[in-house]
Scaffold this motif. Structure first.
Motif, PDB file in Angstrom:
ATOM      1  N   LEU A   1       2.773   3.254   6.457  1.00  0.00           N
ATOM      2  CA  LEU A   1       3.162   1.846   6.449  1.00  0.00           C
ATOM      3  C   LEU A   1       3.946   1.524   5.180  1.00  0.00           C
ATOM      4  O   LEU A   1       4.951   0.799   5.221  1.00  0.00           O
TER       5      LEU A   1
ATOM      6  N   ALA B   1       7.794   0.207   4.999  1.00  0.00           N
ATOM      7  CA  ALA B   1       8.037  -1.066   4.325  1.00  0.00           C
ATOM      8  C   ALA B   1       9.087  -0.915   3.229  1.00  0.00           C
ATOM      9  O   ALA B   1       9.945  -1.791   3.055  1.00  0.00           O
TER      10      ALA B   1
ATOM     11  N   ASP C   1       1.322  -9.168   2.029  1.00  0.00           N
ATOM     12  CA  ASP C   1       0.380  -8.176   2.567  1.00  0.00           C
ATOM     13  C   ASP C   1      -0.850  -8.924   3.060  1.00  0.00           C
ATOM     14  O   ASP C   1      -1.615  -9.472   2.256  1.00  0.00           O
TER      15      ASP C   1
ATOM     16  N   VAL D   1       3.672  -7.227   5.779  1.00  0.00           N
ATOM     17  CA  VAL D   1       2.973  -6.012   6.192  1.00  0.00           C
ATOM     18  C   VAL D   1       1.489  -6.343   6.405  1.00  0.00           C
ATOM     19  O   VAL D   1       0.959  -7.266   5.796  1.00  0.00           O
TER      20      VAL D   1
END
Length: 283
Positions: free
Chosen positions: A98, A102, A116, A182
């Protein structure tokens, strides 16, 4: 008893561990304060009584299934040493996928702003902040203890371009907009048999389980995210290995473009991302 003999003895008892030798070595490193290279080179070094007592207590807890990261209070993620606690999930290597995705999305922006959601230890936020000193990262978590832990990790790592806020999902950041959002949200079905196995038995259930077969939180984030994305901003979500298709459909139905799924280090679908259209007049 010397280092080498203790590890050999521990291996005979850690029969249910997926990595018994590494578990034993980590516990030995933790108690002795010595690095792995030293332990291997000087395996004949004797342990004193206090060290043996501490090791015995830790080994018993590990035999009972308690995660090594909770025993030592630390786990490395993205080459960053992070403090962990039972208040948060233990950062896992697959989540680094991830971070990788990102960073690629962030490369499209000058001085990107990043959100986040469900930050936990702050692992994702801190990894991104460490790689892009020009970015500004905000981590959010509904658990006060998690926020405090993430703030402590940021201070330890001397990262000043990241902040952590307490609250539920987007609530603490309204009406801000971000270049990249994210999240590694809860995505496990409450009936999943794996919840009764391994380390997850000791991790906070609220950070693991979601309704609707594990899709409830993913669905909520996808529905709400456009209100908090800048034009041409990206949403990236970690999910279960069988949820890729469902997450892609949710993103496409919401209007995201360039929807794609990336695989983790084990070859499983793990991260799905999409870009919000650059609509004229949008912030």
């Amino acid at each position: 008893m010397d280092y080498r003999t203790w590890v050999a003895t521990a291996l005979q008892q850690l029969t249910h561990s997926e990595s018994p030798k590494r578990d034993a070595e980590i516990l030995l490193e933790y108690v002795t304060g010595k690095g792995r290279t030293f332990l291997l080179a000087f395996g004949e070094t004797l342990l004193d009584d206090t060290q043996l007592q501490r090791l015995s207590a830790l080994l018993t807890r590990r035999i009972n299934g308690e995660p090594v990261a909770y025993l030592t209070g630390e786990r490395e993620f993205w080459s960053l040493p992070l403090a962990v606690s039972p208040a948060t999930l233990i950062p896992r290597p697959d989540t680094e996928c991830l971070v990788e995705q990102a960073l690629q999305c962030m490369a499209l922006f000058s001085a990107p702003t990043v959100l986040d959601l469900g930050t936990g230890t702050g692992a994702i936020a801190l990894a991104l902040a460490s790689e892009r000193p020009d970015c500004n990262v905000t981590g959010v978590d509904v658990q006060p203890d998690a926020v405090a832990l993430a703030q402590r990790n940021a201070a330890t790592l001397h990262l000043s371009n990241v902040q952590f806020l307490h609250g539920s999902w987007f609530a603490p950041v309204a009406p801000m907009r971000f270049s990249v959002i994210v999240s590694n949200p809860p995505y496990i079905d409450a009936e999943d048999i794996h919840l009764r196995e391994g380390d997850v038995r000791f991790e906070p259930r609220s950070a693991l389980v979601a309704a609707e077969g594990g899709l409830a939180d993913l669905r909520w984030i996808i529905q709400q995210a456009p209100q908090y994305l800048k034009k041409a901003g990206w949403l990236l979500l970690e999910h279960g290995w069988q949820q890729g298709e469902a997450v892609r459909q949710l993103l496409q139905q919401r209007g995201f473009e360039q929807v794609a799924t990336c695989r983790d280090y084990g070859g499983n679908e793990r991260v799905t991302l999409g870009q919000w259209p650059a609509v004229e007049g949008e912030a």
